[in-house]
Design a protein around this motif. Structure first.
Motif, PDB file in Angstrom:
ATOM      1  N   PHE A 174       0.849  -1.186   0.000  1.00 35.38           N
ATOM      2  CA  PHE A 174       0.000   0.000   0.000  1.00 35.38           C
ATOM      3  C   PHE A 174       0.892   1.246   0.000  1.00 35.38           C
ATOM      4  CE2 PHE A 174      -2.720  -3.182   2.144  1.00 35.38           C
ATOM      5  CZ  PHE A 174      -3.809  -3.141   1.284  1.00 35.38           C
ATOM      6  N   THR A 175       0.504   2.241  -0.796  1.00 34.84           N
ATOM      7  CA  THR A 175       1.304   3.455  -0.870  1.00 34.84           C
ATOM      8  C   THR A 175       0.459   4.688  -0.587  1.00 34.84           C
ATOM      9  OG1 THR A 175       0.971   3.961  -3.229  1.00 34.84           O
ATOM     10  CG2 THR A 175       2.721   2.390  -2.676  1.00 34.84           C
ATOM     11  N   ALA A 176       1.148   5.724  -0.108  1.00 31.35           N
ATOM     12  CA  ALA A 176       0.536   7.047   0.083  1.00 31.35           C
ATOM     13  C   ALA A 176       1.639   8.074  -0.045  1.00 31.35           C
ATOM     14  CB  ALA A 176      -0.137   7.144   1.452  1.00 31.35           C
ATOM     15  N   HIS A 177       1.237   9.324  -0.205  1.00 31.93           N
ATOM     16  CA  HIS A 177       2.209  10.416  -0.348  1.00 31.93           C
ATOM     17  C   HIS A 177       3.012  10.550   0.939  1.00 31.93           C
ATOM     18  CE1 HIS A 177       3.958  14.174  -1.564  1.00 31.93           C
ATOM     19  NE2 HIS A 177       3.213  14.239  -2.656  1.00 31.93           N
ATOM     20  N   SER A 178       4.329  10.524   0.823  1.00 36.57           N
ATOM     21  CA  SER A 178       5.164  10.789   1.986  1.00 36.57           C
ATOM     22  C   SER A 178       5.008  12.243   2.415  1.00 36.57           C
ATOM     23  CB  SER A 178       6.632  10.492   1.673  1.00 36.57           C
ATOM     24  OG  SER A 178       7.427  10.637   2.833  1.00 36.57           O
ATOM     25  N   ILE A 179       5.211  12.480   3.702  1.00 40.09           N
ATOM     26  CA  ILE A 179       5.195  13.841   4.237  1.00 40.09           C
ATOM     27  C   ILE A 179       6.367  13.990   5.202  1.00 40.09           C
ATOM     28  CG2 ILE A 179       2.702  14.115   3.995  1.00 40.09           C
ATOM     29  CD1 ILE A 179       2.420  13.564   6.996  1.00 40.09           C
ATOM     30  N   TRP A 215       1.089  -7.714   3.998  1.00 39.17           N
ATOM     31  CA  TRP A 215       1.031  -6.386   3.390  1.00 39.17           C
ATOM     32  C   TRP A 215       1.931  -5.407   4.117  1.00 39.17           C
ATOM     33  CZ3 TRP A 215      -0.621  -2.347   6.459  1.00 39.17           C
ATOM     34  CH2 TRP A 215      -1.398  -2.661   7.581  1.00 39.17           C
ATOM     35  N   ASP A 216       2.251  -4.321   3.437  1.00 36.64           N
ATOM     36  CA  ASP A 216       3.085  -3.259   3.986  1.00 36.64           C
ATOM     37  C   ASP A 216       2.495  -1.912   3.595  1.00 36.64           C
ATOM     38  OD1 ASP A 216       5.450  -5.119   4.670  1.00 36.64           O
ATOM     39  OD2 ASP A 216       5.256  -5.390   2.497  1.00 36.64           O
ATOM     40  N   LEU A 217       2.772  -0.894   4.402  1.00 45.09           N
ATOM     41  CA  LEU A 217       2.452   0.488   4.061  1.00 45.09           C
ATOM     42  C   LEU A 217       3.763   1.217   3.825  1.00 45.09           C
ATOM     43  CD1 LEU A 217       0.513   2.934   3.791  1.00 45.09           C
ATOM     44  CD2 LEU A 217       0.776   3.268   6.268  1.00 45.09           C
ATOM     45  N   VAL A 218       3.938   1.754   2.618  1.00 48.84           N
ATOM     46  CA  VAL A 218       5.156   2.481   2.280  1.00 48.84           C
ATOM     47  C   VAL A 218       4.766   3.819   1.645  1.00 48.84           C
ATOM     48  CG1 VAL A 218       6.416   0.322   1.995  1.00 48.84           C
ATOM     49  CG2 VAL A 218       5.406   1.416  -0.013  1.00 48.84           C
ATOM     50  N   TRP A 219       5.773   4.562   1.170  1.00 47.84           N
ATOM     51  CA  TRP A 219       5.545   5.956   0.813  1.00 47.84           C
ATOM     52  C   TRP A 219       6.082   6.258  -0.571  1.00 47.84           C
ATOM     53  CZ3 TRP A 219       2.322   7.481   4.404  1.00 47.84           C
ATOM     54  CH2 TRP A 219       2.375   6.829   5.646  1.00 47.84           C
ATOM     55  N   GLN A 220       5.547   7.295  -1.177  1.00 50.27           N
ATOM     56  CA  GLN A 220       5.943   7.687  -2.518  1.00 50.27           C
ATOM     57  C   GLN A 220       5.931   9.202  -2.636  1.00 50.27           C
ATOM     58  OE1 GLN A 220       2.051   6.110  -4.489  1.00 50.27           O
ATOM     59  NE2 GLN A 220       2.594   7.972  -5.621  1.00 50.27           N
ATOM     60  N   SER A 221       6.521   9.696  -3.732  1.00 50.95           N
ATOM     61  CA  SER A 221       6.367  11.087  -4.165  1.00 50.95           C
ATOM     62  C   SER A 221       7.018  12.101  -3.240  1.00 50.95           C
ATOM     63  CB  SER A 221       4.875  11.436  -4.333  1.00 50.95           C
ATOM     64  OG  SER A 221       4.213  10.468  -5.095  1.00 50.95           O
ATOM     65  N   ARG A 222       8.046  11.695  -2.518  1.00 47.19           N
ATOM     66  CA  ARG A 222       8.774  12.646  -1.695  1.00 47.19           C
ATOM     67  C   ARG A 222       9.322  13.767  -2.564  1.00 47.19           C
ATOM     68  NH1 ARG A 222      13.303  12.629   2.737  1.00 47.19           N
ATOM     69  NH2 ARG A 222      14.191  14.635   2.179  1.00 47.19           N
ATOM     70  N   SER A 223       9.274  15.011  -2.055  1.00 51.53           N
ATOM     71  CA  SER A 223       9.751  16.132  -2.864  1.00 51.53           C
ATOM     72  C   SER A 223      10.639  17.096  -2.091  1.00 51.53           C
ATOM     73  CB  SER A 223       8.557  16.895  -3.448  1.00 51.53           C
ATOM     74  OG  SER A 223       7.728  17.381  -2.412  1.00 51.53           O
ATOM     75  N   GLY A 224      10.946  16.835  -0.853  1.00 53.61           N
ATOM     76  CA  GLY A 224      11.690  17.793  -0.035  1.00 53.61           C
ATOM     77  C   GLY A 224      13.195  17.650  -0.144  1.00 53.61           C
ATOM     78  N   PRO A 225      13.939  18.605   0.442  1.00 55.80           N
ATOM     79  CA  PRO A 225      15.395  18.525   0.460  1.00 55.80           C
ATOM     80  C   PRO A 225      15.865  17.241   1.130  1.00 55.80           C
ATOM     81  CG  PRO A 225      14.639  20.677   1.213  1.00 55.80           C
ATOM     82  CD  PRO A 225      13.427  19.810   1.117  1.00 55.80           C
ATOM     83  N   HIS A 227      18.095  16.591   3.241  1.00 57.23           N
ATOM     84  CA  HIS A 227      18.453  16.622   4.658  1.00 57.23           C
ATOM     85  C   HIS A 227      17.232  16.669   5.574  1.00 57.23           C
ATOM     86  CE1 HIS A 227      17.855  20.913   3.736  1.00 57.23           C
ATOM     87  NE2 HIS A 227      17.575  21.062   5.009  1.00 57.23           N
ATOM     88  N   VAL A 228      16.041  16.857   5.003  1.00 62.09           N
ATOM     89  CA  VAL A 228      14.822  16.907   5.819  1.00 62.09           C
ATOM     90  C   VAL A 228      14.208  15.515   5.875  1.00 62.09           C
ATOM     91  CG1 VAL A 228      12.512  17.890   6.028  1.00 62.09           C
ATOM     92  CG2 VAL A 228      14.398  19.314   5.188  1.00 62.09           C
ATOM     93  N   PRO A 229      14.042  14.942   7.082  1.00 68.91           N
ATOM     94  CA  PRO A 229      13.494  13.576   7.170  1.00 68.91           C
ATOM     95  C   PRO A 229      12.010  13.520   6.824  1.00 68.91           C
ATOM     96  CG  PRO A 229      13.868  14.472   9.372  1.00 68.91           C
ATOM     97  CD  PRO A 229      14.431  15.464   8.411  1.00 68.91           C
ATOM     98  N   TRP A 230      11.653  12.535   5.987  1.00 68.17           N
ATOM     99  CA  TRP A 230      10.274  12.283   5.579  1.00 68.17           C
ATOM    100  C   TRP A 230       9.926  10.846   5.947  1.00 68.17           C
ATOM    101  CZ3 TRP A 230       7.284  14.871   1.237  1.00 68.17           C
ATOM    102  CH2 TRP A 230       7.625  16.231   1.125  1.00 68.17           C
ATOM    103  N   LEU A 231       8.640  10.525   5.876  1.00 64.86           N
ATOM    104  CA  LEU A 231       8.215   9.150   6.126  1.00 64.86           C
ATOM    105  C   LEU A 231       8.880   8.204   5.139  1.00 64.86           C
ATOM    106  CD1 LEU A 231       4.377   9.633   6.764  1.00 64.86           C
ATOM    107  CD2 LEU A 231       6.083   8.917   8.451  1.00 64.86           C
ATOM    108  N   GLU A 232       9.363   7.084   5.636  1.00 61.29           N
ATOM    109  CA  GLU A 232      10.030   6.066   4.829  1.00 61.29           C
ATOM    110  C   GLU A 232       9.498   4.695   5.235  1.00 61.29           C
ATOM    111  OE1 GLU A 232      14.166   6.747   5.694  1.00 61.29           O
ATOM    112  OE2 GLU A 232      14.358   8.256   4.087  1.00 61.29           O
ATOM    113  N   PRO A 233       9.727   3.641   4.392  1.00 54.40           N
ATOM    114  CA  PRO A 233      10.582   3.606   3.212  1.00 54.40           C
ATOM    115  C   PRO A 233       9.868   4.065   1.957  1.00 54.40           C
ATOM    116  CG  PRO A 233       9.705   1.429   3.625  1.00 54.40           C
ATOM    117  CD  PRO A 233       9.223   2.297   4.761  1.00 54.40           C
ATOM    118  N   ASP A 234      10.649   4.519   0.989  1.00 52.60           N
ATOM    119  CA  ASP A 234      10.127   4.806  -0.336  1.00 52.60           C
ATOM    120  C   ASP A 234       9.741   3.498  -1.008  1.00 52.60           C
ATOM    121  OD1 ASP A 234       9.976   6.678  -2.812  1.00 52.60           O
ATOM    122  OD2 ASP A 234      11.191   4.976  -3.468  1.00 52.60           O
TER     123      ASP A 234
END
Length: 347
Positions: A174-179, A215-225, A227-234
């Motif tokens: 399962f995927t959702a937009h990382s933040i 099943w797993d929940l993972v993330w997509q569409s990261r757009s930040g710098p 050095h800024v931590p976002w939800l992972e894994p991609d």
């Protein structure tokens, strides 16, 4: 509490090559998105002729709502591209609308997925002036049967396209937009709700579509710098880890989204599919609700529910499948913005 209009609120997207850079300028104004990321995203749009699918998907959804029996005038306004929300609210005022209910094309809590839309509505009404109609945003719907069941059916259909012999070594991803983590881990009444709601939706969909399948929940569409931590894994990193661990096939289900807009068809159908092919993984991408009749009927249910509500928490049990707290009006201070909000496209 009666309403005299329905307002569809969405993200917006370019509808031709000349729109791409002005659209991205609207999206990223005042944010720390690196120039190279903007150039990359611009190429994604140009790959599809400079047209984002999201606007046509909004038109299709409005047409489906119009045919569903919802007896209200229908309006549509976007955050980042025409029809812009303030222009739509101005038209509503000119048409004599006094009180409207708004459906936002995002099922979940969070700054970009909820609070920013509330802020957009406030800003649009302020731009129109004191005669602007009142606008109430409908609640989150991550666990509504009309959202969960179409996703579950889409996962079943995607599973059916894979080799039956691979079933024992297939996983649902399962995927959702990382933040940014600074947004995902906020204090207050909504702290962690974005991820918690997504995990609840994933469990509900998986339990209906393929009981017992991992099943797993993972993330997509990261757009930040970087050095800024976002939800992972991609999602791409996760596919590599799964292949190394012996998984032979995946069904990728974008439960973070209501339709197959650009981040679904590029990040998953192009990039993730290419990653899976390189790894030798069987790959099937599940669809999104779009204009599924159950999803359209859900919107009518939410309007009817909000039309009679008198409080924050009186959500009818029959209209939800999960157990996380829900409310009709977001509490003060919830879904605070991250320190550097940098998302490029969130529905």
């Amino acid at each position: 509490m009666g309403y005299d209009a329905f307002l569809l609120v969405s993200f917006g997207g370019p509808e031709g090559p000349d729109d791409v850079l002005p659209f991205l300028a609207n999206v990223t104004r005042g944010r720390g998105v690196p120039p190279e990321r903007l150039a990359e995203v611009a190429e994604h749009y140009r790959h599809f002729g400079g047209v984002s699918p999201i606007n046509q998907q909004c038109r299709d959804l409005l047409a489906a709502i119009a045919g569903s029996g919802l007896d209200l005038p229908l309006y549509w306004g976007n955050r980042n591209w025409t029809p812009m929300l303030a222009d739509t609210v101005r038209q509503m005022r000119d048409d004599g609308v006094r009180r409207a209910v708004a459906f936002v094309t995002s099922a979940y809590s969070g700054y970009s997925s909820c609070r920013q839309y509330l802020d957009d509505i406030v800003a649009a009404r302020a731009a129109v002036g004191p005669d602007a109609p009142e606008i109430d945003k409908l609640r989150h719907f991550h666990d509504h049967p009309g959202f969960v069941e179409p996703h579950a059916d889409a996962v079943r259909a995607a599973l059916a396209t894979l080799e039956p012999a691979q079933r024992a070594t297939t996983r649902i991803v399962f995927t959702a937009h990382s933040i940014p983590l600074s947004a995902a881990r906020t204090a207050g009444p909504d702290g962690g709700r974005y991820e918690a709601q997504l995990r609840e939706t994933a469990a509900l969909v998986a339990g209906r579509a393929a009981p017992g399948l991992a099943w797993d929940l993972v993330w997509q569409s990261r757009s930040g710098p970087a050095h800024v931590p976002w939800l992972e894994p991609d999602v791409n990193d996760h596919l590599a880890a799964l292949a190394e661990a012996g998984t032979t096939a995946v069904v990728v289900s974008p439960i973070g989204f209501v339709s197959d807009h650009l981040e679904v068809i590029w990040d998953l159908d192009s990039e993730a599919a290419a990653t899976a092919q390189k790894l030798g993984l069987g790959f099937a991408r599940a669809g999104t609700p779009g204009t599924d009749p159950r999803f359209v009927a859900m919107i009518g249910d939410l309007v009817a529910e909000r039309s009679v509500t008198t409080g924050l928490f009186d959500v009818e049990p029959g209209q939800r499948l999960g157990t996380l707290p829900l409310w009709h009006r977001c509490p003060e201070g919830c879904c605070a913005p991250p320190r550097r909000p940098t998302s490029v496209e969130t529905p």
